[in-house]
Design an enzyme around this catalytic site. Sequence first.
Site, PDB file in Angstrom:
ATOM      1  N   ASP A 163       0.805  -1.221   0.000  1.00 15.87           N
ATOM      2  CA  ASP A 163       0.000   0.000   0.000  1.00 15.87           C
ATOM      3  C   ASP A 163       0.836   1.268   0.000  1.00 15.87           C
ATOM      4  O   ASP A 163       0.497   2.244   0.652  1.00 15.87           O
ATOM      5  CB  ASP A 163      -0.965   0.008   1.197  1.00 15.87           C
ATOM      6  CG  ASP A 163      -1.748  -1.271   1.261  1.00 15.87           C
ATOM      7  OD1 ASP A 163      -2.277  -1.675   0.214  1.00 15.87           O
ATOM      8  OD2 ASP A 163      -1.801  -1.899   2.331  1.00 15.87           O
ATOM      9  N   HIS A 200      -4.430  -2.429  -6.089  1.00 17.20           N
ATOM     10  CA  HIS A 200      -3.615  -1.377  -6.688  1.00 17.20           C
ATOM     11  C   HIS A 200      -4.511  -0.253  -7.195  1.00 17.20           C
ATOM     12  O   HIS A 200      -5.343  -0.457  -8.070  1.00 17.20           O
ATOM     13  CB  HIS A 200      -2.754  -1.959  -7.810  1.00 17.20           C
ATOM     14  CG  HIS A 200      -1.734  -2.936  -7.299  1.00 17.20           C
ATOM     15  ND1 HIS A 200      -1.045  -3.789  -8.096  1.00 17.20           N
ATOM     16  CD2 HIS A 200      -1.305  -3.176  -6.042  1.00 17.20           C
ATOM     17  CE1 HIS A 200      -0.217  -4.521  -7.351  1.00 17.20           C
ATOM     18  NE2 HIS A 200      -0.373  -4.170  -6.098  1.00 17.20           N
TER      19      HIS A 200
HETATM   20  P1  IMP Z   1      -3.136 -12.788   2.910  1.00 14.06           P
HETATM   21  O1  IMP Z   1      -2.167 -12.303   1.893  1.00 14.06           O
HETATM   22  O2  IMP Z   1      -4.559 -12.506   2.555  1.00 14.06           O
HETATM   23  O3  IMP Z   1      -2.910 -14.209   3.276  1.00 14.06           O
HETATM   24  O4  IMP Z   1      -2.882 -11.943   4.241  1.00 14.06           O
HETATM   25  C1  IMP Z   1      -1.709 -12.077   5.021  1.00 14.06           C
HETATM   26  C2  IMP Z   1      -1.263 -10.728   5.561  1.00 14.06           C
HETATM   27  O5  IMP Z   1      -0.809  -9.912   4.498  1.00 14.06           O
HETATM   28  C3  IMP Z   1      -2.363  -9.918   6.252  1.00 14.06           C
HETATM   29  O6  IMP Z   1      -1.792  -9.208   7.316  1.00 14.06           O
HETATM   30  C4  IMP Z   1      -2.823  -8.951   5.174  1.00 14.06           C
HETATM   31  O7  IMP Z   1      -3.385  -7.766   5.702  1.00 14.06           O
HETATM   32  C5  IMP Z   1      -1.516  -8.672   4.476  1.00 14.06           C
HETATM   33  N1  IMP Z   1      -1.711  -8.286   3.075  1.00 14.06           N
HETATM   34  C6  IMP Z   1      -1.976  -9.091   2.035  1.00 14.06           C
HETATM   35  N2  IMP Z   1      -2.050  -8.395   0.891  1.00 14.06           N
HETATM   36  C7  IMP Z   1      -1.819  -7.119   1.203  1.00 14.06           C
HETATM   37  C8  IMP Z   1      -1.717  -5.916   0.421  1.00 14.06           C
HETATM   38  O8  IMP Z   1      -1.847  -5.895  -0.805  1.00 14.06           O
HETATM   39  N3  IMP Z   1      -1.447  -4.779   1.105  1.00 14.06           N
HETATM   40  C9  IMP Z   1      -1.253  -4.781   2.446  1.00 14.06           C
HETATM   41  N4  IMP Z   1      -1.317  -5.862   3.208  1.00 14.06           N
HETATM   42  C10 IMP Z   1      -1.601  -7.040   2.595  1.00 14.06           C
HETATM   43 MG    MG Z   2      -2.626  -2.094  -1.883  1.00 14.10          MG
END
Ligand code: IMP
Ligand code: MG
Length: 499
Positions: free
Chosen positions: A23, A51
């Site tokens: 982010d 994105h």
């Molecule tokens: P998952 O990728 O859904 O398995 O989530 C695992 C961790 O990664 C969690 O803490 C999510 O909030 C974080 N996370 C996954 N994708 C993003 C992203 O695109 N931006 C920020 N945090 C992410």
């Molecule tokens: Mg993002």
Amino acid sequence: MKTYEELLKNVKTLAIVCYQWGDTGKGKFVDLFADWADIIARGTGGANAGHTIVLNGKEYIFHLVPSGILRDGDGKINIIGNGVALDPRVVREELSILKKEKKSFSHLMIAYNAKLVLPQHIVLDRVKESDLKSGKLGTTGRGIGPVYTDHYARCGLIVNDMLNPDIFRRKLIKNLKDKVKLLRTYDRELVKEVMEHEHLSRGLFYDPDEIFNVDAIVDKYMEYGKYFQYFIEDTDRFLNMHKGEKRILLEGAQGLLLSIDKGSYPYVTSSDSSAQGLARGVGLYDGDIDMTLGIVKAPYMTRVGAGPFPTEIGGQSSEEWCSRSDVTKDSEKEQVPWADVNSEDEFGQGVGIRIAGGEYGATTGRPRRTGWLDLPLMRYAIRDAGPDVILTKLDVLNQCRKIKICTHYSYQGPDYYLGKAKIRKGSRIDVAIPIGEVLAHCKPVYKIFPGWLSDIGEVKKFTDVPKKLLHILDYVSAEIGARLKILSVGADRTKTIFV
Ligand code: IMP
Ligand code: MG
């Protein structure tokens, strides 16, 4: 005025990755550099990514389709690489939005060997997250962990299986076996409720006895297969054929600190979101990358979901607050009326910065935790992927009177053995150690700078950057050995200052 042409003079393959927890504004830069590129490729993550791109005042949020897709009309090729966890439902939805907006996507290519997200992955992800009252990871619920688990357990499906019904059915049935066994150990009602989620076609795949209705899944995925057949290709081969010759832009997802291999484990995502993982996820190797631009949000940063965040403003109370489901973009101003970027109360300041920066998840809408720029983490990131950085969202703290920068940590936990070394209470840490148990006990030590108190969103040239901000930037670059390449001072493409 400098432009990207000058920056990318000797570059054929450019990687854009985030050096933090995601982010940081990759979408904007991928969209911007898509002008330069012939090919834009994603290689990691899945629909957990969000994105955001603002084009002519209109906001687009993509989860799976590469952020260069808005340039398809100019003949640019967008690729979803082999390392991506692809949920066909999400891609189809994104393409239908593009279609409605009369934007073309005819040059999109999808790796035949991208990892296929199936209903059981989403179910498992969601059931595990709602069941574990403690030790929750705060995933995005997109099935990411279970897909990559299956890949490494050698029982996953690939995108191309959607084109071959018999193979698909056989692999699906085999894949479901242990999942069903596992799901039977969970509360039946919970499983049923999860299966009715909109991301699971509202119960379409549910069977009261077998949990999964195999025929329903096969039918749906064969339908997807027909829809996607035109786009599915050997993209690894394609990129290897064109590397060094065409301009290739590799689009990172998530961030280094969320990488399964390099991030703040176990509070990470399940793919390798580093530059190396990105190259591998499109069939290249990291030596093929001529330049890596690391995106860094500054002088504040954010994290979504659980896990250590040493510089979090408001500490534990911020973390707990951000995990509440009743805190949203629309509600927060009223819930915390004293929130302000200059609030004396830390919690209120953290909320104030979140509101000022619009820091709510593009995928889940969750409030992002806010903290100060953390140099130990940046030193770690630069060591991993190189010194060239883009600083983003600088305009958010225009009105902030005091800027805090974390210069190093003081370790405050129990004795911790790191190989031969012993980290003890009071140990100074300059380069972050990405081990959840260590990071959780790192207390930030700050240096305080006066804010620049003017609207840098209006600044166009680096020579017009206010002195007080320059002083901060010089300090940060010298401390972490960074080469500042670009400053981003607003969401729009025009709000970009080349250094
Ligand atoms: P998952 O990728 O859904 O398995 O989530 C695992 C961790 O990664 C969690 O803490 C999510 O909030 C974080 N996370 C996954 N994708 C993003 C992203 O695109 N931006 C920020 N945090 C992410
Ligand atoms: Mg993002």
